[in-house]
Design an enzyme around this catalytic site. Structure first.
Site, mmCIF file in Angstrom:
data_model
loop_
_atom_site.group_PDB
_atom_site.id
_atom_site.type_symbol
_atom_site.label_atom_id
_atom_site.label_comp_id
_atom_site.label_asym_id
_atom_site.label_seq_id
_atom_site.Cartn_x
_atom_site.Cartn_y
_atom_site.Cartn_z
ATOM 1 N N GLU A 214 0.562 -1.201 -0.138
ATOM 2 C CA GLU A 214 -0.160 0.032 0.025
ATOM 3 C C GLU A 214 0.890 1.394 -0.042
ATOM 4 O O GLU A 214 0.438 2.303 -0.549
ATOM 5 C CB GLU A 214 -0.824 0.004 1.403
ATOM 6 C CG GLU A 214 -1.849 -1.234 1.148
ATOM 7 C CD GLU A 214 -3.099 -1.126 -0.063
ATOM 8 O OE1 GLU A 214 -2.987 -0.067 -0.344
ATOM 9 O OE2 GLU A 214 -3.406 -1.941 -0.531
ATOM 10 N N SER B 80 -47.872 -21.660 47.054
ATOM 11 C CA SER B 80 -47.198 -21.795 48.539
ATOM 12 C C SER B 80 -46.067 -21.222 48.784
ATOM 13 O O SER B 80 -45.451 -21.196 49.941
ATOM 14 C CB SER B 80 -47.077 -23.049 48.804
ATOM 15 O OG SER B 80 -48.487 -23.652 48.940
#
Length: 818
Positions: free
Chosen positions: A86, A467
Site C-alpha cells: 500500500e 405456596s
C-alpha cells in the site's frame, strides 16, 4: 534578459496563482478538516462483547466486527506486507507522495480516466475516517489536506496503528484483528505468512478479492503481495515459494461464542443501551463481564431444558410434525430428497429433525439432515403414550408401530449414549440463582429457547406464586406472637362470604388434614388451611405490610385471605430476592447481573457495588454499602429452619422421623444444609420451587405462557420409560426436579453452608403434640428454637403426650402456651 525577465514573471505569477489556489482550496475544504480533538480521540466502531464472570464470550452486539490491536502486537511480516503493497515510502513522506501524484496526473491526462492511485496510507486513513469513496477531484483535494493535517498531529506509528484497525477487509471485518478471526478463526500471532499476505491484499477491493467468495482472485492478489515483499527483500525466496504454494484455507468464522446464554446477554444489551445510548453501546468496543459463572449458567440451561422435556414426556407424544409419505399410498423419498426437505426444518435447542425410514417391533431407523442414519432403541421410544389432553394420556405403547410409521418427520435428541424420540415442549419455565449474601446473579434462564421467544420469564413474567408465599406469611406470624411450636388446627375451613353470597372453602393439597399441628410442620407440609388461619390471626393488612419488607410491590399483593394461598403475582427474580432474606439473616439484597465494564483495551470503566450483608463493624464503617435489615436475624433463621424441615422432615438441620415435607425430594442431593419451599397454584397453573443454603439460592417456575392453562395431570412418569404414578402436576413434581439438577452441579465440591442460629435464640425440648415443654427425650418430643422470651413456660402432663389429642376439645390459646 528580456526573455528571462518574462519567464521569471510567468513563474512568479504561476506560483502566486498556485499559492492562491491552494489557499482558496484550503478555505473551501477547511470545514471538512477534522479538529485536533477528533483526530487524537478516534473512536473505532468496535462491537460490544458480553462475557461470563470467568471470561467466556457469550455474545457480541454491533454491526461491525473489530478487534483493536496495538501496533507492537502486530507481527512484523504483516506490517511489512501492508507497507510493501500500500505505501512502501510511508515512513519517509509527509502524508502525500509527490511522485505518486505526478504519476496519477499523467495517467489522467493521457487516458482521461479518474484512477485513484497515489494514495498513501495517511490519505487512505483520511478517506476511511472522514470522506466517502466517491472518485471526484474535490474529494482528492480534501484527502490531501486532511492527510497533511493528520501527519502534523499524529506520529507515524499512531497513523499506521489507526489504519490497521480502521481498514475495511470484507465480511463486515474492520481492522486486521477482526479479519484474522473472521477468515481464519485465529489471532494475528497465529497466522502464517500466506494468511497475512492474503489479508494485506484485501484493502484494494475487499469484496472482489474476498478469499471466501472469490478464492482464485484472492490467491492471485495474495501472490502479488508476496511478490512485493520479495522485491523489497522483506522475505526470502524460500519463504516466497512456500507461501505462494499454500492453499486457500479461509472460511467464515463468526464470533467465538464460548457459551450461548441469550437471556442474560439480552439483559446486558438492554441495560447498556439505556445507560450509554445505542451508538456507544454497540460501537465503542466495551466489554461487559456479567455476574454469571459459565459452569453454573450452563447447568441452569441444561436443567431447565431437561425438566421441560421430562414434563412434556409425562403428558404424551403429540405425533409427527409432518408426514413425507405414507407406506400404503406412496413411495418413500430418496435419502437426498429427505435431506433436502429436512434442511428447511428449523431445529430448536437440542432437537434434531429426522425422518423415519423403517420400524421394527422395538426399534426405528431414522435419517438426520446431516445424512447420518440413527437407530432409536425401545428405551428412547417407550415413553410415548399418546397425548389426549393435559390430563389424559393413552395406555403405554407395546411396539414401535403404536408410535411411529415410515415417512414421519419427528424430532429426536441425544440422551446419554443414545437417541430419544422427542418434541418441542409447549410449557415454559424460568430459573434464577442468586448469592444471598450480595445479590449476585449466578445463573439466569428465561425460557426454553430465546429463538422461539425473547420474553424473559425470569424477570418479566409476573405469575401467582402459590405456596411459595407462605414463608413470608409465617414470618409475619413470628413477628406477631406466634412461634414454630404454636399449635393451630389443620382442619377444613367453611367461611361464608356475605359480599358474594357463597362460601369460601380453602383446602389442603392433597386434601389431608392432621388436626392440631405445630406451625413448623404446617409450613414444611404446606398446609393451606393453617396459612389462612395464620393470616387471619395476624391480620390481613398487617401481614401484607410485612410482605412489602421483602421488596415486593404493593400492587402485586392482594389484600385478602387468598394472599395466604399465594394469590400474589411475582416474577421469579422477585421471589428469589425476597426468599434470600431468610438465607442471609434478614437483609434485603439487590440482585445484579453485571460484574464490571471495560473499554476495548481492558481499562475498567465501572464495576458492581452491591449491597452487602454486613456485620456490626461493617455497618458502622460503610453503612451505604450494607443491605438494609428488614426482619430480625432470629426471624430469618426460624423460617429458614422450618424450610429445612420441608426437605428433611422435622429437625433443626437434623432428620426428625415420622413425617416428611413437600420438598422431600431435595434429600436426593444428600446435603443437610438445604432448605426449600414448593409452590402450586389452583389447578396447577403455576408451579414453583425455591431452595437455598447460606451461599446459593435458586428459584424455578414452570407453567404455560397462557396463564389460564393448567399443567394438568400425568398418569405416569414417562421419563426413560419409568412407569411411576405421578398424578397432578405440582411444584415438587414440575419445578423441583430442575432445581435438584441445577443445585447438584452448583454445589458440587462445595462445602456445607448451613444457616447458623444467631444470638438471641434458645433451644428447648417441647412435646410434639401440644407444643408445651417436655421432660421426655423420646419420639414424643424434640428440641425447638425460640426467640428469647417466647418459649412456653408450662410442661405437658405425662398423660398428654401418650394419649390421642381430643379433636373435640378446645385448642389451647396462644397465651396458654406461655
Amino acid at each position: 534578459m528580456k526573455l528571462l525577465k518574462r519567464f521569471l514573471q510567468f513563474v512568479f505569477v504561476c506560483t502566486l496563482l498556485g499559492v492562491l489556489t491552494l489557499i482558496s482550496l484550503y478555505y473551501y475544504v477547511k470545514s471538512d478538516i477534522p479538529s485536533v480533538e477528533v483526530l487524537k480521540d478516534v473512536q473505532l466502531q468496535t462491537p460490544m462483547q458480553v462475557f461470563t464472570r470467568d471470561g467466556k464470550l457469550i455474545n457480541q452486539f454491533g454491526e461491525k466486527r473489530r478487534i483493536p490491536v496495538r501496533l507492537q502486537d502486530v507481527p512484523l511480516p504483516m506490517r511489512k506486507a501492508f507497507l510493501a503493497t500500500e505505501d512502501n515510502r510511508f515512513y519517509d513522506h509527509f502524508g502525500i507522495d509527490p511522485i505518486g501524484i505526478v504519476r496519477s496526473a499523467i495517467v489522467l491526462i493521457t487516458t482521461g480516466q479518474k484512477k485513484q492511485g497515489a494514495s498513501t496510507l495517511t490519505m487512505q486513513l483520511a478517506r476511511n475516517f472522514f470522506l466517502t469513496r466517491e472518485k471526484a477531484y474535490i474529494r482528492k483535494v480534501k484527502e490531501i489536506f486532511i492527510a497533511l493535517h493528520i501527519e502534523q498531529l499524529l506520529t507515524k506509528d499512531e497513523i499506521f496503528e489507526l489504519y490497521l484497525n480502521k481498514i475495511e477487509l470484507g465480511n463486515r471485518a474492520f481492522g486486521i484483528g477482526a479479519a484474522a478471526q473472521v477468515y481464519y478463526g485465529r489471532s494475528l500471532s497465529e497466522l502464517t505468512l500466506a494468511e497475512m499476505a492474503m489479508i494485506a491484499g484485501l484493502p484494494k477491493a475487499p469484496s472482489a478479492l474476498n478469499p471466501i467468495r472469490n478464492p482464485e482472485r484472492a490467491q492471485l492478489r495474495r501472490n502479488v503481495v508476496l511478490g512485493r515483499m520479495l522485491a523489497e527483500k522483506y522475505i526470502t525466496r524460500a519463504e516466497y515459494d512456500e507461501a505462494t504454494q499454500a492453499p486457500i484455507t479461509a472460511k467464515f468464522h463468526g464470533a467465538e461464542i464460548e457459551l450461548y446464554a441469550p437471556y442474560i446477554s439480552e439483559m446486558v444489551r438492554a441495560y447498556m443501551v439505556e445507560r450509554y445510548g445505542t451508538d456507544k453501546a454497540y460501537n465503542s468496543g466495551m466489554k461487559v463481564y456479567t455476574s454469571v459463572d459459565s459452569d453454573m449458567q450452563q447447568a441452569a440451561q441444561h436443567a431447565l431444558v431437561d425438566n421441560l422435556h421430562a414434563y412434556d414426556m409425562r403428558h404424551g407424544f403429540r405425533g409427527a410434525e409432518e408426514t413425507y409419505w405414507h407406506a400404503e399410498t406412496g413411495s418413500p423419498l430418496s435419502h437426498e430428497g429427505i435431506i433436502t426437505r429436512l434442511k428447511k426444518v428449523n431445529e430448536i435447542g437440542p432437537l434434531k429433525a429426522a425422518v423415519v425410514l423403517s420400524i421394527a417391533e422395538k426399534t426405528a431407523d431414522l435419517l438426520l439432515k446431516t445424512g447420518e442414519q440413527i437407530t432409536l432403541e425401545w428405551s428412547g421410544l417407550s415413553w410415548a403414550r399418546q397425548y389426549i389432553s393435559e390430563t389424559r394420556q393413552s395406555l403405554p405403547p407395546k411396539t414401535t408401530a403404536d408410535i411411529l410409521a415410515p415417512g414421519m418427520q419427528v424430532f429426536v435428541r441425544k440422551q446419554d449414549d443414545g437417541w430419544m424420540l422427542s418434541q418441542l415442549p409447549q410449557a415454559s419455565s424460568a430459573l434464577v440463582s442468586l448469592d444471598p449474601q450480595d445479590g449476585r446473579v449466578k445463573a439466569i434462564v428465561g425460557g426454553y429457547s430465546f429463538e422461539l421467544s425473547q420474553y424473559n420469564r425470569a424477570t418479566q413474567a409476573k405469575r401467582q406464586v402459590g405456596s411459595n408465599i407462605k414463608p413470608f406469611i409465617y414470618s409475619s406470624a413470628l413477628e406477631n406472637g406466634y412461634t414454630l411450636a404454636t399449635i393451630l388446627n389443620d382442619a377444613p375451613i367453611n367461611h361464608w362470604d356475605r359480599s358474594v353470597g357463597v362460601a369460601w372453602r380453602p383446602k389442603n393439597s392433597p386434601e389431608v388434614y392432621n388436626g392440631p399441628i405445630r406451625i413448623r410442620r404446617a409450613l414444611a407440609q404446606s398446609k393451606n388451611v393453617v396459612s389462612v388461619r395464620l393470616i387471619k390471626g395476624v391480620g390481613i393488612n398487617k401481614a401484607a405490610d410485612h410482605l412489602l419488607k421483602f421488596g415486593f410491590q404493593d400492587a402485586d399483593i392482594n389484600r385478602s385471605e387468598s394472599l395466604a394461598l399465594g394469590s400474589a403475582a411475582l416474577t421469579p427474580i422477585e421471589m428469589a430476592r425476597g426468599m434470600a432474606t431468610f438465607a442471609n439473616g434478614g437483609h434485603l439484597i439487590e440482585p445484579y447481573f453485571i460484574d464490571k465494564i471495560t473499554d476495548s483495551f481492558g481499562t475498567e470503566l465501572g464495576s458492581a457495588e452491591p449491597l452487602l450483608v454486613c456485620d456490626e463493624q461493617q455497618l458502622e464503617e460503610q453503612p451505604e454499602r450494607c443491605a438494609p435489615q428488614v426482619i430480625s436475624e432470629q426471624n430469618a433463621f426460624l423460617i429458614a429452619d422450618a424450610l429445612h424441615s420441608a426437605i428433611w422432615g422435622g429437625g433443626s438441620w437434623k432428620h426428625d422421623t415420622g413425617w416428611s415435607g413437600t420438598g422431600w425430594r431435595g434429600q436426593w442431593l444428600k446435603r443437610r444444609d438445604l432448605a426449600g419451599k414448593t409452590g402450586t397454584t389452583n389447578d396447577s397453573v403455576d408451579t414453583w420451587f425455591t431452595g437455598f443454603n447460606r451461599n446459593v439460592l435458586t428459584t424455578v417456575w414452570v407453567g404455560f405462557d397462557d396463564a389460564s392453562k393448567s399443567l394438568g395431570r400425568a398418569a405416569y412418569n414417562a421419563n426413560l420409560g419409568n412407569n411411576q404414578l405421578v398424578g397432578a402436576e405440582a411444584g415438587a413434581i414440575s419445578a423441583q426436579p430442575a432445581w435438584i439438577d441445577f443445585m447438584r452441579e452448583a454445589l458440587k465440591d462445595e462445602p456445607l453452608a448451613p444457616i447458623e442460629p444467631p444470638p438471641g435464640l434458645i433451644s428447648t425440648r417441647i412435646d410434639l403434640k401440644t407444643g408445651l415443654l417436655s421432660r421426655k427425650n423420646d419420639y414424643t418430643s424434640r428440641f425447638e428454637y425460640f426467640e428469647q422470651g417466647t418459649a412456653p413456660t408450662k410442661y405437658v402432663l405425662d398423660t398428654d403426650s401418650s394419649t390421642p389429642f381430643d379433636d373435640t376439645a378446645p385448642l389451647p390459646t396462644h397465651e396458654e402456651l406461655f
